[in-house]
Scaffold this motif. Structure first.
Motif, PDB file in Angstrom:
ATOM      1  N   PRO A 163       0.915  -1.090  -0.084  1.00  0.00           N
ATOM      2  CA  PRO A 163      -0.022   0.184  -0.088  1.00  0.00           C
ATOM      3  C   PRO A 163       0.915   1.352  -0.024  1.00  0.00           C
ATOM      4  N   MET A 164       0.379   2.311  -0.764  1.00  0.00           N
ATOM      5  CA  MET A 164       1.178   3.470  -0.910  1.00  0.00           C
ATOM      6  C   MET A 164       0.389   4.676  -0.898  1.00  0.00           C
ATOM      7  N   THR A 165       0.985   5.733  -0.603  1.00  0.00           N
ATOM      8  CA  THR A 165       0.063   7.216  -0.653  1.00  0.00           C
ATOM      9  C   THR A 165      -0.206   7.419  -2.065  1.00  0.00           C
ATOM     10  N   THR A 166      -0.924   8.430  -2.044  1.00  0.00           N
ATOM     11  CA  THR A 166      -1.383   8.919  -3.532  1.00  0.00           C
ATOM     12  C   THR A 166      -0.232   9.443  -4.132  1.00  0.00           C
ATOM     13  N   GLU A 167       0.629  10.274  -3.332  1.00  0.00           N
ATOM     14  CA  GLU A 167       1.732  11.231  -3.914  1.00  0.00           C
ATOM     15  C   GLU A 167       2.765   9.736  -4.445  1.00  0.00           C
ATOM     16  N   ASP A 168       3.094   8.986  -3.560  1.00  0.00           N
ATOM     17  CA  ASP A 168       4.114   7.770  -4.292  1.00  0.00           C
ATOM     18  C   ASP A 168       3.323   7.076  -5.407  1.00  0.00           C
ATOM     19  N   HIS A 169       2.086   6.849  -5.286  1.00  0.00           N
ATOM     20  CA  HIS A 169       1.388   6.192  -6.580  1.00  0.00           C
ATOM     21  C   HIS A 169       1.399   6.868  -7.634  1.00  0.00           C
ATOM     22  N   GLU A 170       1.177   8.367  -7.718  1.00  0.00           N
ATOM     23  CA  GLU A 170       1.384   9.102  -8.867  1.00  0.00           C
ATOM     24  C   GLU A 170       3.037   9.147  -9.110  1.00  0.00           C
ATOM     25  N   LEU A 171       3.920   9.281  -8.461  1.00  0.00           N
ATOM     26  CA  LEU A 171       5.302   9.275  -8.927  1.00  0.00           C
ATOM     27  C   LEU A 171       5.323   7.905  -9.800  1.00  0.00           C
ATOM     28  N   LEU A 172       4.971   6.729  -9.131  1.00  0.00           N
ATOM     29  CA  LEU A 172       5.294   5.599  -9.718  1.00  0.00           C
ATOM     30  C   LEU A 172       4.584   5.318 -11.271  1.00  0.00           C
ATOM     31  N   ALA A 173       3.252   5.707 -11.123  1.00  0.00           N
ATOM     32  CA  ALA A 173       2.434   5.926 -12.388  1.00  0.00           C
ATOM     33  C   ALA A 173       2.844   6.496 -13.423  1.00  0.00           C
ATOM     34  N   ASN A 174       3.824   7.724 -13.223  1.00  0.00           N
ATOM     35  CA  ASN A 174       4.232   8.435 -14.216  1.00  0.00           C
ATOM     36  C   ASN A 174       5.561   7.840 -14.693  1.00  0.00           C
ATOM     37  N   LEU A 175       6.104   7.115 -13.674  1.00  0.00           N
ATOM     38  CA  LEU A 175       7.586   6.414 -14.081  1.00  0.00           C
ATOM     39  C   LEU A 175       7.252   5.369 -15.156  1.00  0.00           C
ATOM     40  N   ILE A 176       6.129   4.706 -15.115  1.00  0.00           N
ATOM     41  CA  ILE A 176       5.919   3.514 -16.246  1.00  0.00           C
ATOM     42  C   ILE A 176       5.041   3.785 -17.238  1.00  0.00           C
ATOM     43  N   LEU A 177       4.532   5.345 -17.185  1.00  0.00           N
ATOM     44  CA  LEU A 177       3.573   5.613 -18.210  1.00  0.00           C
ATOM     45  C   LEU A 177       4.368   5.899 -19.759  1.00  0.00           C
ATOM     46  N   PRO A 178       5.507   6.317 -19.971  1.00  0.00           N
ATOM     47  CA  PRO A 178       6.240   6.328 -21.087  1.00  0.00           C
ATOM     48  C   PRO A 178       6.158   4.991 -21.923  1.00  0.00           C
ATOM     49  N   LYS A 179       6.192   5.312 -23.363  1.00  0.00           N
ATOM     50  CA  LYS A 179       6.086   4.031 -24.338  1.00  0.00           C
ATOM     51  C   LYS A 179       7.171   2.934 -23.652  1.00  0.00           C
ATOM     52  N   TYR A 180       8.392   3.390 -23.661  1.00  0.00           N
ATOM     53  CA  TYR A 180       9.590   2.482 -23.243  1.00  0.00           C
ATOM     54  C   TYR A 180      10.164   3.237 -21.911  1.00  0.00           C
ATOM     55  N   VAL A 181      10.629   2.344 -20.930  1.00  0.00           N
ATOM     56  CA  VAL A 181      11.269   2.917 -19.958  1.00  0.00           C
ATOM     57  C   VAL A 181      12.713   2.144 -19.643  1.00  0.00           C
ATOM     58  N   SER A 182      13.563   2.868 -19.207  1.00  0.00           N
ATOM     59  CA  SER A 182      14.910   2.188 -19.018  1.00  0.00           C
ATOM     60  C   SER A 182      14.773   1.762 -17.307  1.00  0.00           C
ATOM     61  N   VAL A 183      15.267   0.224 -17.590  1.00  0.00           N
ATOM     62  CA  VAL A 183      15.113  -0.384 -16.120  1.00  0.00           C
ATOM     63  C   VAL A 183      16.686  -1.062 -15.832  1.00  0.00           C
ATOM     64  N   VAL A 184      16.759  -0.708 -14.591  1.00  0.00           N
ATOM     65  CA  VAL A 184      18.081  -1.373 -14.187  1.00  0.00           C
ATOM     66  C   VAL A 184      17.844  -2.589 -13.049  1.00  0.00           C
ATOM     67  N   TYR A 185      18.160  -3.717 -13.110  1.00  0.00           N
ATOM     68  CA  TYR A 185      17.517  -4.629 -12.067  1.00  0.00           C
ATOM     69  C   TYR A 185      18.574  -5.693 -11.970  1.00  0.00           C
ATOM     70  N   ASP A 186      18.285  -6.540 -10.719  1.00  0.00           N
ATOM     71  CA  ASP A 186      19.176  -7.695 -10.501  1.00  0.00           C
ATOM     72  C   ASP A 186      18.754  -8.936 -11.225  1.00  0.00           C
ATOM     73  N   ASP A 187      19.319  -9.416 -12.020  1.00  0.00           N
ATOM     74  CA  ASP A 187      18.788 -10.609 -12.907  1.00  0.00           C
ATOM     75  C   ASP A 187      19.333 -12.033 -12.443  1.00  0.00           C
ATOM     76  N   PRO A 188      18.298 -13.055 -12.227  1.00  0.00           N
ATOM     77  CA  PRO A 188      19.209 -14.342 -11.510  1.00  0.00           C
ATOM     78  C   PRO A 188      20.012 -15.005 -12.513  1.00  0.00           C
ATOM     79  N   MET A 189      19.983 -14.776 -14.012  1.00  0.00           N
ATOM     80  CA  MET A 189      20.681 -15.542 -14.712  1.00  0.00           C
ATOM     81  C   MET A 189      21.878 -14.604 -15.245  1.00  0.00           C
ATOM     82  N   TYR A 190      21.904 -13.280 -15.362  1.00  0.00           N
ATOM     83  CA  TYR A 190      22.665 -12.385 -15.796  1.00  0.00           C
ATOM     84  C   TYR A 190      23.492 -11.551 -14.837  1.00  0.00           C
ATOM     85  N   GLY A 191      22.859 -11.354 -13.508  1.00  0.00           N
ATOM     86  CA  GLY A 191      23.602 -10.391 -12.776  1.00  0.00           C
ATOM     87  C   GLY A 191      22.902  -9.027 -12.964  1.00  0.00           C
ATOM     88  N   ARG A 192      23.521  -8.105 -12.629  1.00  0.00           N
ATOM     89  CA  ARG A 192      23.083  -6.653 -12.774  1.00  0.00           C
ATOM     90  C   ARG A 192      22.812  -6.630 -14.202  1.00  0.00           C
TER      91      ARG A 192
END
Length: 120
Positions: free
Chosen positions: A56-85
């Motif tokens: 659960p998150m505040t409206t402010e955090d929800h707005e931030l997250l919703a706008n982060l994933i809104l663009p057609k494509y987004v750049s993601v950095v994550y820890d991958d179990p097969m390939y590492g970072r």
């Protein structure tokens, strides 16, 4: 564990057990079986999908997250179990959430925020 979207760390929003990794093979036009019944593989690409479920998150955090994933494509950095970072471009087809409650101080909370990051 790290997951960042366009430079913003979103791990603080992810609920316990709320990050699922999966790999999918994309088949080419030559995939199928021959007359002997042997399976012919025609893998043209391997794509990663990250299923994200948030606490659960505040409206402010929800707005931030919703706008982060809104663009057609987004750049993601994550820890991958097969390939590492790993980094790459992903897209989100849809997302959803549910209004949870309004606290006595007026803060509104949303729950069930979830989305799938699919590799481009």
């Amino acid at each position: 564990m790290q997951i960042m979207i366009d430079g913003t760390d979103i791990m603080r929003f992810v609920e316990f057990g709320g990050l699922k990794w999966s790999r999918t093979d994309k088949a080419g036009t030559n995939e199928g079986s021959n007359l002997n019944g042997d399976m012919i593989r025609d893998r043209v690409a391997t794509k990663i999908q990250l299923d994200v479920s948030c606490m659960p998150m505040t409206t402010e955090d929800h707005e931030l997250l919703a706008n982060l994933i809104l663009p057609k494509y987004v750049s993601v950095v994550y820890d991958d179990p097969m390939y590492g970072r790993r980094s790459g471009f992903f897209y989100v087809e849809s997302t959803g959430s549910e209004f949870f409650l309004r606290k006595s101080d007026g803060t509104e909370l949303w729950k069930g925020v979830a989305f799938q990051l699919k590799e481009k």
